[in-house]
Each structure stands twice: as C-alpha cells, then as structure tokens.
Design a protein around this motif. Structure first.
Motif, PDB file in Angstrom:
ATOM      1  N   ILE A 119       0.873  -1.179   0.000  1.00  0.00           N
ATOM      2  CA  ILE A 119       0.000   0.000   0.000  1.00  0.00           C
ATOM      3  C   ILE A 119       0.903   1.221   0.000  1.00  0.00           C
ATOM      4  O   ILE A 119       1.860   1.287   0.771  1.00  0.00           O
ATOM      5  CB  ILE A 119      -0.915   0.023   1.235  1.00  0.00           C
ATOM      6  CG1 ILE A 119      -1.951  -1.093   1.161  1.00  0.00           C
ATOM      7  CG2 ILE A 119      -1.623   1.373   1.374  1.00  0.00           C
ATOM      8  CD1 ILE A 119      -2.837  -1.184   2.371  1.00  0.00           C
ATOM      9  N   GLN A 120       0.620   2.170  -0.850  1.00  0.00           N
ATOM     10  CA  GLN A 120       1.380   3.408  -0.856  1.00  0.00           C
ATOM     11  C   GLN A 120       0.722   4.372   0.127  1.00  0.00           C
ATOM     12  O   GLN A 120      -0.471   4.662   0.018  1.00  0.00           O
ATOM     13  CB  GLN A 120       1.437   4.005  -2.259  1.00  0.00           C
ATOM     14  CG  GLN A 120       2.237   3.130  -3.224  1.00  0.00           C
ATOM     15  CD  GLN A 120       2.387   3.728  -4.603  1.00  0.00           C
ATOM     16  OE1 GLN A 120       1.854   4.797  -4.887  1.00  0.00           O
ATOM     17  NE2 GLN A 120       3.103   3.044  -5.466  1.00  0.00           N
ATOM     18  N   THR A 121       1.517   4.855   1.073  1.00  0.00           N
ATOM     19  CA  THR A 121       0.959   5.684   2.140  1.00  0.00           C
ATOM     20  C   THR A 121       0.362   6.987   1.621  1.00  0.00           C
ATOM     21  O   THR A 121      -0.460   7.608   2.293  1.00  0.00           O
ATOM     22  CB  THR A 121       2.028   5.989   3.205  1.00  0.00           C
ATOM     23  OG1 THR A 121       3.241   6.425   2.562  1.00  0.00           O
ATOM     24  CG2 THR A 121       2.338   4.738   4.027  1.00  0.00           C
ATOM     25  N   GLU A 122       0.737   7.372   0.402  1.00  0.00           N
ATOM     26  CA  GLU A 122       0.111   8.562  -0.203  1.00  0.00           C
ATOM     27  C   GLU A 122      -1.386   8.337  -0.425  1.00  0.00           C
ATOM     28  O   GLU A 122      -2.176   9.294  -0.378  1.00  0.00           O
ATOM     29  CB  GLU A 122       0.782   8.896  -1.538  1.00  0.00           C
ATOM     30  CG  GLU A 122       2.204   9.414  -1.426  1.00  0.00           C
ATOM     31  CD  GLU A 122       3.238   8.307  -1.409  1.00  0.00           C
ATOM     32  OE1 GLU A 122       4.429   8.623  -1.575  1.00  0.00           O
ATOM     33  OE2 GLU A 122       2.860   7.136  -1.223  1.00  0.00           O
ATOM     34  N   ASP A 123      -1.779   7.078  -0.660  1.00  0.00           N
ATOM     35  CA  ASP A 123      -3.193   6.759  -0.881  1.00  0.00           C
ATOM     36  C   ASP A 123      -4.029   6.951   0.387  1.00  0.00           C
ATOM     37  O   ASP A 123      -5.258   7.018   0.317  1.00  0.00           O
ATOM     38  CB  ASP A 123      -3.347   5.311  -1.359  1.00  0.00           C
ATOM     39  CG  ASP A 123      -2.754   5.085  -2.745  1.00  0.00           C
ATOM     40  OD1 ASP A 123      -2.505   6.094  -3.447  1.00  0.00           O
ATOM     41  OD2 ASP A 123      -2.541   3.923  -3.116  1.00  0.00           O
ATOM     42  N   LEU A 124      -3.348   7.022   1.540  1.00  0.00           N
ATOM     43  CA  LEU A 124      -4.052   7.154   2.813  1.00  0.00           C
ATOM     44  C   LEU A 124      -4.244   8.618   3.217  1.00  0.00           C
ATOM     45  O   LEU A 124      -4.831   8.898   4.261  1.00  0.00           O
ATOM     46  CB  LEU A 124      -3.287   6.419   3.920  1.00  0.00           C
ATOM     47  CG  LEU A 124      -3.078   4.917   3.685  1.00  0.00           C
ATOM     48  CD1 LEU A 124      -2.214   4.327   4.794  1.00  0.00           C
ATOM     49  CD2 LEU A 124      -4.411   4.192   3.595  1.00  0.00           C
ATOM     50  N   CYS A 125      -3.758   9.520   2.385  1.00  0.00           N
ATOM     51  CA  CYS A 125      -3.924  10.955   2.673  1.00  0.00           C
ATOM     52  C   CYS A 125      -5.303  11.417   2.195  1.00  0.00           C
ATOM     53  O   CYS A 125      -5.696  11.166   1.061  1.00  0.00           O
ATOM     54  CB  CYS A 125      -2.831  11.760   1.989  1.00  0.00           C
ATOM     55  SG  CYS A 125      -2.940  13.541   2.292  1.00  0.00           S
ATOM     56  N   ILE A 126      -6.035  12.086   3.074  1.00  0.00           N
ATOM     57  CA  ILE A 126      -7.356  12.613   2.731  1.00  0.00           C
ATOM     58  C   ILE A 126      -7.237  14.063   2.298  1.00  0.00           C
ATOM     59  O   ILE A 126      -7.776  14.474   1.276  1.00  0.00           O
ATOM     60  CB  ILE A 126      -8.316  12.476   3.928  1.00  0.00           C
ATOM     61  CG1 ILE A 126      -8.486  10.991   4.284  1.00  0.00           C
ATOM     62  CG2 ILE A 126      -9.681  13.100   3.609  1.00  0.00           C
ATOM     63  CD1 ILE A 126      -9.191  10.751   5.589  1.00  0.00           C
ATOM     64  N   GLU A 127      -6.529  14.866   3.090  1.00  0.00           N
ATOM     65  CA  GLU A 127      -6.226  16.252   2.711  1.00  0.00           C
ATOM     66  C   GLU A 127      -4.819  16.576   3.186  1.00  0.00           C
ATOM     67  O   GLU A 127      -4.509  16.448   4.373  1.00  0.00           O
ATOM     68  CB  GLU A 127      -7.228  17.234   3.327  1.00  0.00           C
ATOM     69  CG  GLU A 127      -7.001  18.647   2.831  1.00  0.00           C
ATOM     70  CD  GLU A 127      -8.183  19.572   3.066  1.00  0.00           C
ATOM     71  OE1 GLU A 127      -7.967  20.782   3.116  1.00  0.00           O
ATOM     72  OE2 GLU A 127      -9.312  19.075   3.192  1.00  0.00           O
ATOM     73  N   LYS A 128      -3.986  16.977   2.252  1.00  0.00           N
ATOM     74  CA  LYS A 128      -2.571  17.197   2.530  1.00  0.00           C
ATOM     75  C   LYS A 128      -2.358  18.140   3.716  1.00  0.00           C
ATOM     76  O   LYS A 128      -2.912  19.225   3.767  1.00  0.00           O
ATOM     77  CB  LYS A 128      -1.885  17.767   1.288  1.00  0.00           C
ATOM     78  CG  LYS A 128      -0.373  17.916   1.430  1.00  0.00           C
ATOM     79  CD  LYS A 128       0.253  18.421   0.146  1.00  0.00           C
ATOM     80  CE  LYS A 128       1.760  18.598   0.308  1.00  0.00           C
ATOM     81  NZ  LYS A 128       2.390  19.096  -0.943  1.00  0.00           N
ATOM     82  N   GLY A 129      -1.554  17.644   4.646  1.00  0.00           N
ATOM     83  CA  GLY A 129      -1.190  18.439   5.812  1.00  0.00           C
ATOM     84  C   GLY A 129      -2.268  18.536   6.878  1.00  0.00           C
ATOM     85  O   GLY A 129      -2.031  19.107   7.945  1.00  0.00           O
ATOM     86  N   LYS A 130      -3.439  17.961   6.592  1.00  0.00           N
ATOM     87  CA  LYS A 130      -4.543  18.120   7.548  1.00  0.00           C
ATOM     88  C   LYS A 130      -5.127  16.800   8.053  1.00  0.00           C
ATOM     89  O   LYS A 130      -5.387  16.654   9.248  1.00  0.00           O
ATOM     90  CB  LYS A 130      -5.654  18.957   6.911  1.00  0.00           C
ATOM     91  CG  LYS A 130      -5.257  20.396   6.627  1.00  0.00           C
ATOM     92  CD  LYS A 130      -6.435  21.177   6.049  1.00  0.00           C
ATOM     93  CE  LYS A 130      -6.054  22.632   5.788  1.00  0.00           C
ATOM     94  NZ  LYS A 130      -7.182  23.411   5.228  1.00  0.00           N
ATOM     95  N   LEU A 131      -5.346  15.852   7.135  1.00  0.00           N
ATOM     96  CA  LEU A 131      -6.056  14.643   7.549  1.00  0.00           C
ATOM     97  C   LEU A 131      -5.594  13.428   6.742  1.00  0.00           C
ATOM     98  O   LEU A 131      -5.392  13.526   5.531  1.00  0.00           O
ATOM     99  CB  LEU A 131      -7.564  14.845   7.361  1.00  0.00           C
ATOM    100  CG  LEU A 131      -8.498  13.880   8.098  1.00  0.00           C
ATOM    101  CD1 LEU A 131      -8.361  14.050   9.614  1.00  0.00           C
ATOM    102  CD2 LEU A 131      -9.940  14.141   7.667  1.00  0.00           C
TER     103      LEU A 131
END
Length: 277
Positions: A119-131
């Motif tokens: 799993i690429q951890t970028e896929d787990l980002c909802i909103e950059k720097g926030k959630l």
C-alpha cells in the motif's frame, strides 16, 4: 517408543527421517503444509482474515482511524503492524510485554510493507497536511507450530484486500471531518508480497515450511519475499549457517512458485466473499 526417542534424541530422530528424504510429519523436503484461508470473519473490524498453515494459525484484524499527517510527510498516512504471540498459542510464550520474537516479527512486517509498497501511504492521505488514515494491522497468533512469518504475511495481505474505508468529507466552514460509514471503498493494493520460509538442517539440508521442532533444530532459517512481478522484495536471514548462491537461487525459485499458489488462494477466497456479500 518413537515418542520417547523423539524426546530423548530429537536431533537423531529427525536425521533418521531426513536420510529417507522425508520429514517426521510425512512431508517431502519441498512440500508445504495445507494452507487454508478465511476472509472477513471479524464483523467489528474494517478488514480481517484467518490463516492456517498446518497447525499454525494467525488472525489479522484491520482498524482504521483518522489522524493528522506528520510535518515531514504531510501527504502520507500510516500503516502500523503489530504481531502478538500470547501464551494461548504456545507454552513457549509468557504473559507480559511483547517478547523478542514478537518484536522481530512486527518489525519484519513493517519492513515488508515498506519495501514491497503493498500500500502506498500517499493513498491514505485525505487532505494534505490536515487529515489522513492510520491503518492498524493487528496480527494475533492463535496456535504456534512454526513458520510464523509466512502465516502473518498471508493474513495481512488477505485482510488488507478485505478492508473498506468509509467516505470522508471535510466541512469547508468548520474544517471538521464527516465520516459516512454507509459509503465505503476498498484499499488500493499495489503489490502482493508473499513470503516463503526455509530451514537448513545439519548445515546443508534445505526444506520449506518448517514446524516449530524443525526450527529449533535447524542451523539456519531463511525467509524469501516475492511479489507478482517475480521481484525479490526481501531476504530475511537472522544469522546461522551461511547459504551458497546456488542454494539461495533454489530458495528464490521455490518462493516464486509458492507466490503464485498463495496469490491464487487469496484471490479465490476474496472473490467468493465478494460474491456472497
């Protein structure tokens, strides 16, 4: 008589079988124990799987939570694996903080997740720097009879493929997240790393899928992790007898074949669960 011989002289007991190119449980040196898989058995988890490799049984439960990303990686989420070896799985383990083997297994899982990019951890980002999402992968061994790492990898991969993330939206006025549990989507699995473990006996005899007795009597252990592109993700060898290039290549070849078998099993069970949903 045989039980007494096994207890009194375990090394010679195993050697008597290896001379005939077989093992005490009747398997050939290159033969794996029966592997069974159940997916989605924990209704309270966001994803789950139960794996049996012979008697060795591992349950993996996935829970996801919302969190703030780090300053260093504002566009990434987290994956946190943890392996638990409770006393119920074997008399070898005691109550209390995680022992050395459990800690080593947890670190192995973390290393494989990172090196294989399952799993690429970028896929787990909802909103950059926030959630972002934190994916907790709790692996518990229910019955320990050797080859823990292979069972853990299969359980983790199957549970991740079963995981559903709820839809999250962020209120533009209050900046508060709203979670819709009615709408869910699966995790994006980029790679399918699968491990194959080996033991070396008397510094020269190589066999796969060791039991706990075979692990204890071995002169070295080796775990090879491959993905579906026949890419070598990891070679884990915690000391012991050195391995020749020829033996290592033999292990990689066997691991490649094993990968195809286990990937086929995971896909088959996952499809049947999806069809029944």
């Amino acid at each position: 008589m045989a039980a007494g011989y096994k207890t009194a002289e375990p090394l010679e007991y195993h050697r008597s079988f290896l001379k005939e190119n077989c093992r005490p449980d009747g398997r050939e040196l290159s033969e794996f124990r029966t592997t069974t898989l159940n997916i989605g058995s924990i209704s309270t988890a966001d994803g789950s799987a139960l794996v049996k490799v012979g008697s060795t049984t591992v349950m993996c439960g996935i829970k996801v939570e919302l969190a703030n990303p780090t300053v260093e990686a504002p566009h990434k989420g987290y994956i946190v694996p943890n392996v638990d070896l409770p006393p119920l799985c074997s008399s070898r383990f005691r109550p209390g903080p995680p022992g050395e083997q459990a800690q080593a297994a947890s670190q192995f899982m973390a290393d494989i997740i990172e090196s294989s990019e399952v799993i690429q951890t970028e896929d787990l980002c909802i909103e950059k720097g926030k959630l972002c999402w934190v994916v907790y992968c709790d692996l518990m061994c229910l019955d320990y009879d050797g080859n823990l790492l292979d069972a853990c990898i299969i359980a983790l991969l199957a549970a991740l493929k079963n995981t559903q993330l709820p839809e999250v939206t962020i209120n533009t006025e209050t900046c508060a997240p709203a979670v819709n549990f009615e709408k869910r989507s699966g995790l994006r699995i980029h790679k399918h790393p699968i491990s194959t473990s080996f033991c070396i006996f008397d510094d020269s005899i190589l066999f796969v899928d060791p039991t706990v007795d075979e692990e204890m009597l071995s002169t070295a252990q080796l775990t090879v992790v491959m993905d579906e592109d026949d890419r070598l993700c990891s070679v884990h060898k915690p000391g012991g007898t050195s391995l020749s290039a020829e033996k290592l290549q033999e292990c990689i070849s066997r691991a490649t074949t094993r990968h195809r078998e286990i990937r086929k099993l995971i896909d088959k069970v996952a499809q049947s669960v999806k069809a029944a949903a």
